[in-house]
Design a protein around this motif. Structure first.
Motif, mmCIF file in Angstrom:
data_model
loop_
_atom_site.group_PDB
_atom_site.id
_atom_site.type_symbol
_atom_site.label_atom_id
_atom_site.label_comp_id
_atom_site.label_asym_id
_atom_site.label_seq_id
_atom_site.Cartn_x
_atom_site.Cartn_y
_atom_site.Cartn_z
ATOM 1 N N LEU A 76 -6.004 17.539 -23.916
ATOM 2 C CA LEU A 76 -6.655 17.355 -25.209
ATOM 3 C C LEU A 76 -7.138 18.678 -25.782
ATOM 4 O O LEU A 76 -7.537 19.582 -25.034
ATOM 5 C CB LEU A 76 -7.847 16.403 -25.074
ATOM 6 N N ALA A 80 -10.862 17.286 -29.909
ATOM 7 C CA ALA A 80 -10.606 15.891 -29.555
ATOM 8 C C ALA A 80 -11.432 15.480 -28.338
ATOM 9 O O ALA A 80 -11.997 14.372 -28.287
ATOM 10 C CB ALA A 80 -9.120 15.672 -29.281
ATOM 11 N N VAL A 154 -9.120 16.472 -36.310
ATOM 12 C CA VAL A 154 -8.569 15.637 -35.236
ATOM 13 C C VAL A 154 -7.647 14.588 -35.861
ATOM 14 O O VAL A 154 -8.056 13.859 -36.771
ATOM 15 C CB VAL A 154 -9.685 14.942 -34.429
ATOM 16 N N ARG A 155 -6.425 14.500 -35.382
ATOM 17 C CA ARG A 155 -5.447 13.568 -35.929
ATOM 18 C C ARG A 155 -4.973 12.612 -34.830
ATOM 19 O O ARG A 155 -4.487 13.061 -33.783
ATOM 20 C CB ARG A 155 -4.245 14.315 -36.512
ATOM 21 N N LEU A 156 -5.128 11.320 -35.098
ATOM 22 C CA LEU A 156 -4.704 10.299 -34.159
ATOM 23 C C LEU A 156 -3.996 9.187 -34.919
ATOM 24 O O LEU A 156 -4.154 9.064 -36.136
ATOM 25 C CB LEU A 156 -5.909 9.711 -33.400
ATOM 26 N N ASP A 157 -3.232 8.391 -34.205
ATOM 27 C CA ASP A 157 -2.609 7.214 -34.818
ATOM 28 C C ASP A 157 -3.673 6.154 -35.084
ATOM 29 O O ASP A 157 -4.752 6.158 -34.469
ATOM 30 C CB ASP A 157 -1.529 6.641 -33.904
ATOM 31 N N GLN A 160 -4.954 4.315 -32.125
ATOM 32 C CA GLN A 160 -5.846 5.097 -31.273
ATOM 33 C C GLN A 160 -7.278 5.089 -31.803
ATOM 34 O O GLN A 160 -8.243 4.959 -31.033
ATOM 35 C CB GLN A 160 -5.329 6.534 -31.150
ATOM 36 N N TRP A 161 -7.418 5.230 -33.129
ATOM 37 C CA TRP A 161 -8.762 5.173 -33.713
ATOM 38 C C TRP A 161 -9.412 3.819 -33.419
ATOM 39 O O TRP A 161 -10.593 3.754 -33.030
ATOM 40 C CB TRP A 161 -8.705 5.405 -35.225
ATOM 41 N N GLN A 236 -10.881 9.251 -23.779
ATOM 42 C CA GLN A 236 -10.046 10.441 -23.674
ATOM 43 C C GLN A 236 -8.629 10.089 -23.232
ATOM 44 O O GLN A 236 -7.669 10.746 -23.632
ATOM 45 C CB GLN A 236 -10.708 11.435 -22.721
ATOM 46 N N GLU A 239 -6.935 8.950 -26.369
ATOM 47 C CA GLU A 239 -6.611 10.118 -27.204
ATOM 48 C C GLU A 239 -5.340 10.809 -26.724
ATOM 49 O O GLU A 239 -4.566 11.332 -27.528
ATOM 50 C CB GLU A 239 -7.767 11.120 -27.161
ATOM 51 N N GLY A 241 -2.874 9.393 -25.591
ATOM 52 C CA GLY A 241 -1.737 8.533 -25.850
ATOM 53 C C GLY A 241 -1.421 7.541 -24.760
ATOM 54 O O GLY A 241 -0.388 6.864 -24.804
#
Length: 274
Positions: A76, A80, A154-157, A160-161, A236, A239, A241
């Motif tokens: 990470l 993140a 921070v970029r997540l799908d 994931q959020w 975590q 995050e 994946g």
């Protein structure tokens, strides 16, 4: 005259049967009423809201300020990693500190004893405390997420959020139960130092302020079994994946069962003293 025995007298109306659903429904209504009261009291406490909602987000920005954007903790990025850590820390603050101190002082002032004289069931008081703490922990999580996404990039799908929000919120119930236990264990004067000792100790040892990879190996081994380390590790893993590790899930569930059992035992003991 007939020698036949007289017929037995049969009552015209059968005895009323209890309505088992009435009592649980009334208990639920009273518990929800107290829950609404607890949420209203908490949201009017400006100092509490600052430390549980604004403080974790500010600490997140402070810790990650000036850090190299490419720096990583495991798989990470630093931003993140600390976003989940500070969201967990904010939820921990909301449910642990608020619950323990409020319950201890309410016991000292006789408020809990007064509630026992009402039709409110004993478990309703405990459930309302845990429930209100869980509700007010949501803003602390969301604010840190917003700061992480807008300020730290921070970029997540989407999944994931949502998974992060659900895991961190649900996991906070562990510390809500711990807060109830401390509130019934400590007196009004002793509750704050005891809570702060547990609060800061779990935060530091669990790696919420500093990655546990910086610890000596023997301390890393101990930290991996703390509730805060397992709690943050759930998010975590998402995050990164993947799915949370089985060990972390078992540690969190185990602590939830233990803290809930201790809180229930201390509550019963306090009831016998009243």
């Amino acid at each position: 005259m007939s020698n036949e025995p007289a017929a037995a007298t049969v009552p015209l109306t059968a005895p009323a049967r209890p309505v088992p659903a009435a009592v649980p429904r009334a208990s639920l209504t009273r518990t929800l009423a107290l829950l609404r009261l607890e949420i209203a009291r908490t949201t009017r406490n400006g100092k509490f809201l600052f430390f549980s909602v604004i403080y974790p987000a500010g600490l997140f920005l402070l810790i990650t300020a000036g850090q190299d954007g490419d720096s990583k903790v495991g798989d990470l990025t630093l931003s993140a990693y600390f976003m989940v850590s500070m969201a967990s820390f904010g939820a921990l603050t909301a449910v642990l500190v608020g619950n323990s101190e409020r319950i201890a002082r309410e016991r000292e002032k006789g408020w809990v004893r007064q509630l026992r004289l009402t039709p409110l069931p004993g478990h309703g008081y405990v459930l309302s405390k845990i429930g209100s703490a869980a509700v007010v922990s949501l803003p602390s999580i969301v604010v840190v997420f917003v700061v992480g996404a807008t300020v730290k990039g921070v970029r997540l799908d989407a999944w994931q959020w949502l998974a992060l929000l659900g895991l961190i919120w649900a996991g906070s119930l562990v510390f809500a139960a711990l807060g109830v236990a401390i509130g019934y264990l400590a007196t009004g004067d002793a509750v704050r130092p005891l809570t702060m000792l547990i609060y800061f100790g779990l935060s530091m040892l669990g790696g919420l302020w500093l990655p546990t990879t910086n610890f000596p190996q023997w301390l890393q081994d101990i930290a991996s079994w703390t509730p805060t380390h397992a709690y943050a590790a759930l998010g975590q893993a998402v995050e990164a994946g993947g799915a949370p590790h089985a060990k972390d899930v078992l540690v969190v569930v185990g602590y939830l069962l233990v803290f809930t059992a201790v809180a229930a035992r201390l509550y019963r003991r306090d009831t016998l003293k009243a």
